[in-house]
Design a protein around this motif. Structure first.
Motif, PDB file in Angstrom:
ATOM      1  N   ARG A  29       0.987  -1.348  -0.163  1.00  0.00           N
ATOM      2  CA  ARG A  29      -0.096  -0.090   0.029  1.00  0.00           C
ATOM      3  C   ARG A  29       0.832   1.057  -0.398  1.00  0.00           C
ATOM      4  NH1 ARG A  29      -3.069  -2.921   4.335  1.00  0.00           N
ATOM      5  NH2 ARG A  29      -4.824  -3.894   2.611  1.00  0.00           N
ATOM      6  N   PHE A  30       1.634   1.116   0.612  1.00  0.00           N
ATOM      7  CA  PHE A  30       2.903   2.219   0.424  1.00  0.00           C
ATOM      8  C   PHE A  30       3.394   2.593  -0.834  1.00  0.00           C
ATOM      9  CE2 PHE A  30       7.338   4.138   1.062  1.00  0.00           C
ATOM     10  CZ  PHE A  30       6.526   5.732   1.878  1.00  0.00           C
ATOM     11  N   SER A  31       4.015   1.054  -0.978  1.00  0.00           N
ATOM     12  CA  SER A  31       4.691   1.564  -2.278  1.00  0.00           C
ATOM     13  C   SER A  31       3.412   2.081  -3.205  1.00  0.00           C
ATOM     14  CB  SER A  31       5.145  -0.103  -3.328  1.00  0.00           C
ATOM     15  OG  SER A  31       5.285   0.046  -4.500  1.00  0.00           O
ATOM     16  N   GLU A  32       2.079   1.230  -3.432  1.00  0.00           N
ATOM     17  CA  GLU A  32       0.827   1.910  -4.550  1.00  0.00           C
ATOM     18  C   GLU A  32       1.464   4.070  -4.170  1.00  0.00           C
ATOM     19  OE1 GLU A  32      -1.492  -1.864  -4.876  1.00  0.00           O
ATOM     20  OE2 GLU A  32      -1.940  -0.243  -3.641  1.00  0.00           O
ATOM     21  N   TYR A  33       1.458   3.744  -2.879  1.00  0.00           N
ATOM     22  CA  TYR A  33       0.985   5.225  -2.447  1.00  0.00           C
ATOM     23  C   TYR A  33       2.181   5.975  -2.846  1.00  0.00           C
ATOM     24  CZ  TYR A  33       0.537   9.864   0.359  1.00  0.00           C
ATOM     25  OH  TYR A  33       1.035  10.829   0.449  1.00  0.00           O
ATOM     26  N   MET A  39       8.487   1.743  -6.450  1.00  0.00           N
ATOM     27  CA  MET A  39       8.100  -0.002  -6.759  1.00  0.00           C
ATOM     28  C   MET A  39       8.957  -0.799  -5.896  1.00  0.00           C
ATOM     29  SD  MET A  39       6.514  -1.600  -8.681  1.00  0.00           S
ATOM     30  CE  MET A  39       6.451  -2.931  -8.491  1.00  0.00           C
ATOM     31  N   GLU A  40      10.134  -0.039  -5.500  1.00  0.00           N
ATOM     32  CA  GLU A  40      11.236  -1.185  -4.762  1.00  0.00           C
ATOM     33  C   GLU A  40      10.125  -2.064  -3.427  1.00  0.00           C
ATOM     34  OE1 GLU A  40      14.773  -0.729  -1.198  1.00  0.00           O
ATOM     35  OE2 GLU A  40      14.655   1.085  -3.429  1.00  0.00           O
ATOM     36  N   THR A  91      -8.686  -3.110  -4.348  1.00  0.00           N
ATOM     37  CA  THR A  91      -8.201  -3.622  -5.572  1.00  0.00           C
ATOM     38  C   THR A  91      -8.864  -1.830  -6.441  1.00  0.00           C
ATOM     39  OG1 THR A  91      -7.558  -5.826  -5.299  1.00  0.00           O
ATOM     40  CG2 THR A  91      -8.191  -5.179  -7.434  1.00  0.00           C
ATOM     41  N   LEU A  92     -10.705  -1.860  -6.267  1.00  0.00           N
ATOM     42  CA  LEU A  92     -11.131  -0.869  -7.154  1.00  0.00           C
ATOM     43  C   LEU A  92     -10.185   0.319  -6.947  1.00  0.00           C
ATOM     44  CD1 LEU A  92     -14.549  -2.436  -7.698  1.00  0.00           C
ATOM     45  CD2 LEU A  92     -12.460  -3.148  -8.325  1.00  0.00           C
ATOM     46  N   THR A  93     -10.914   0.749  -5.376  1.00  0.00           N
ATOM     47  CA  THR A  93     -10.007   2.425  -5.604  1.00  0.00           C
ATOM     48  C   THR A  93      -8.462   2.420  -5.523  1.00  0.00           C
ATOM     49  OG1 THR A  93     -10.927   2.228  -2.732  1.00  0.00           O
ATOM     50  CG2 THR A  93      -9.075   4.007  -3.466  1.00  0.00           C
ATOM     51  N   PHE A  94      -7.604   1.203  -5.671  1.00  0.00           N
ATOM     52  CA  PHE A  94      -6.700   1.020  -6.367  1.00  0.00           C
ATOM     53  C   PHE A  94      -6.332   1.350  -7.715  1.00  0.00           C
ATOM     54  CE2 PHE A  94      -3.415  -1.445  -8.944  1.00  0.00           C
ATOM     55  CZ  PHE A  94      -1.722  -1.346  -8.654  1.00  0.00           C
ATOM     56  N   LEU A  95      -7.124   0.481  -8.424  1.00  0.00           N
ATOM     57  CA  LEU A  95      -7.359   1.164  -9.770  1.00  0.00           C
ATOM     58  C   LEU A  95      -7.789   2.621 -10.425  1.00  0.00           C
ATOM     59  CD1 LEU A  95      -8.931  -2.195 -10.649  1.00  0.00           C
ATOM     60  CD2 LEU A  95      -6.449  -1.609 -11.415  1.00  0.00           C
ATOM     61  N   PHE A  96      -8.767   2.881  -9.126  1.00  0.00           N
ATOM     62  CA  PHE A  96      -9.186   4.340  -9.694  1.00  0.00           C
ATOM     63  C   PHE A  96      -8.159   5.595  -9.336  1.00  0.00           C
ATOM     64  CE2 PHE A  96     -13.547   2.870  -9.837  1.00  0.00           C
ATOM     65  CZ  PHE A  96     -14.184   3.504 -10.021  1.00  0.00           C
ATOM     66  N   ALA A  97      -6.879   4.887  -8.684  1.00  0.00           N
ATOM     67  CA  ALA A  97      -5.864   5.628  -7.962  1.00  0.00           C
ATOM     68  C   ALA A  97      -4.816   5.734  -9.122  1.00  0.00           C
ATOM     69  CB  ALA A  97      -5.627   5.753  -6.259  1.00  0.00           C
ATOM     70  N   ARG A  98      -4.600   4.469  -9.766  1.00  0.00           N
ATOM     71  CA  ARG A  98      -4.225   5.065 -10.691  1.00  0.00           C
ATOM     72  C   ARG A  98      -4.658   6.091 -11.951  1.00  0.00           C
ATOM     73  NH1 ARG A  98      -1.830   3.212  -7.695  1.00  0.00           N
ATOM     74  NH2 ARG A  98      -0.685   4.703  -7.732  1.00  0.00           N
ATOM     75  N   ARG A  99      -5.858   5.651 -12.015  1.00  0.00           N
ATOM     76  CA  ARG A  99      -6.300   6.414 -13.082  1.00  0.00           C
ATOM     77  C   ARG A  99      -6.125   7.750 -12.964  1.00  0.00           C
ATOM     78  NH1 ARG A  99     -12.418   8.433 -13.835  1.00  0.00           N
ATOM     79  NH2 ARG A  99     -12.640   8.588 -15.111  1.00  0.00           N
ATOM     80  N   GLU A 100      -6.564   8.149 -11.765  1.00  0.00           N
ATOM     81  CA  GLU A 100      -6.532   9.810 -11.215  1.00  0.00           C
ATOM     82  C   GLU A 100      -4.798  10.027 -11.287  1.00  0.00           C
ATOM     83  OE1 GLU A 100      -8.240   9.247  -7.669  1.00  0.00           O
ATOM     84  OE2 GLU A 100     -10.838   9.369  -9.111  1.00  0.00           O
ATOM     85  N   ALA A 101      -3.439   9.857 -11.220  1.00  0.00           N
ATOM     86  CA  ALA A 101      -2.601   9.772 -10.663  1.00  0.00           C
ATOM     87  C   ALA A 101      -1.759  10.364 -12.284  1.00  0.00           C
ATOM     88  CB  ALA A 101      -1.689   9.117 -10.011  1.00  0.00           C
ATOM     89  N   HIS A 102      -1.881   9.176 -13.073  1.00  0.00           N
ATOM     90  CA  HIS A 102      -1.709   9.861 -14.195  1.00  0.00           C
ATOM     91  C   HIS A 102      -2.684   9.332 -15.718  1.00  0.00           C
ATOM     92  CE1 HIS A 102       1.905   8.570 -12.022  1.00  0.00           C
ATOM     93  NE2 HIS A 102       1.559   7.494 -12.068  1.00  0.00           N
ATOM     94  N   ALA A 103      -2.218  10.308 -16.391  1.00  0.00           N
ATOM     95  CA  ALA A 103      -3.190  10.134 -18.074  1.00  0.00           C
ATOM     96  C   ALA A 103      -2.442   8.850 -18.722  1.00  0.00           C
ATOM     97  CB  ALA A 103      -2.571  11.822 -18.824  1.00  0.00           C
ATOM     98  N   LEU A 104      -3.645   7.482 -17.883  1.00  0.00           N
ATOM     99  CA  LEU A 104      -3.635   6.005 -18.896  1.00  0.00           C
ATOM    100  C   LEU A 104      -4.090   6.029 -20.530  1.00  0.00           C
ATOM    101  CD1 LEU A 104      -3.992   3.954 -15.895  1.00  0.00           C
ATOM    102  CD2 LEU A 104      -1.553   4.557 -16.968  1.00  0.00           C
TER     103      LEU A 104
END
Length: 276
Positions: free
Chosen positions: A16-20, A24-25, A124-137
């Protein structure tokens, strides 16, 4: 906090810290720690598989070649087409990782244990939404990521219907994030020019559920939003018009049920509908 403690809790904290932090380490450390644990039960093994899959997906999301070009002008059709057609860096590995993600969720739901499944589902769904918001995928990345999200949502719906533990779960947060994930997938599918029949088939279970909830404002609103997305997918003009008219009806119905919802008001105004 954890020191030299080797536990699943420690591994998840690292992930979770890595995701935040988008570093990647720590995700790699989490995976190594999880693999060192003596996982005996099916539940523990499913959690390890889920953790490893989440770490792999994070790695793909952090790959800059999977982002939109920040200098591109979205109003330029050529830029949009390039974004849609650009392949995902390591796409097959990403697809495999997402398949592992979905499989791990299915195993957790099969355990009929509310707490681990609900935590994994929301996490997991929150993780996916965070990726969507953090970067313009790219649209293609969003399509692939949220196709897995929709699979997880459908697994959750089946779990709620069959699990004796489900009666102890407050489903409002779970339902809301499920609806959001479905809409993101539908919009990405439209951007990627996915065939309308394929979009309809993928959305059929959620659309059937939404249609059965005429007195729920959120369900009416999402139903309308999905129909508006489908309008842009249909080549048949009559189908598109019918979907648009039904979307309008559902938004008006949602407004009657929740007259203070600003999003509903805005959408109706954009469609030229009077709120009186």
């Amino acid at each position: 906090k954890y020191g030299d403690d080797k536990s699943m809790e420690h591994a998840w904290a690292l992930l979770r810290f890595s995701e935040y932090a988008e570093y990647m380490e720590y995700a790699e450390k989490a995976v190594l720690l999880a693999k060192e644990l003596n996982t005996v039960s099916d539940l523990e093994r499913a959690q390890c598989e889920l953790l490893e899959a989440r770490a792999q997906v994070l790695s793909f999301c952090l790959e800059q070649s999977n982002w939109r070009d920040p200098t591109a002008d979205d109003s330029d059709n050529d830029d949009v087409d390039e974004d849609v057609s650009r392949p995902i860096a390591g796409e097959q590995k990403l697809v495999d990782s997402l398949a592992q993600l979905v499989a791990a969720h299915n195993k957790l739901s099969a355990e009929r244990s509310a707490a681990p499944f609900v935590e994994a589902y929301l996490g997991t769904l929150t993780f996916l939404f965070a990726r969507r918001e953090a970067h313009a995928l790219t649209s293609r990345m969003l399509l692939v990521l949220f196709d897995a999200a929709v699979s997880i949502v459908y697994a959750h719906e089946g779990w709620l219907a069959t699990s004796s533990s489900a009666s102890n779960v407050n489903g409002d947060d779970m339902r809301k994030i499920a609806h959001q994930a479905t809409l993101v997938w539908a919009m990405a599918a439209a951007e990627c020019l996915v065939n309308a029949d394929a979009v309809e088939a993928r959305l059929e279970p959620i659309v059937e559920y939404l249609a059965s909830q005429p007195n729920d404002a959120e369900c009416c609103k999402l139903y309308a939003q999905l129909l508006l997305v489908l309008c842009g997918c249909y080549e048949d003009e009559e189908k598109a018009m019918n979907a648009y008219e039904l979307a309008t009806t559902k938004l008006v119905q949602a407004h009657k049920l929740s007259p203070d919802d600003l999003e509903i008001k805005s959408q109706l105004a954009d469609m030229g509908q009077s709120l009186n």
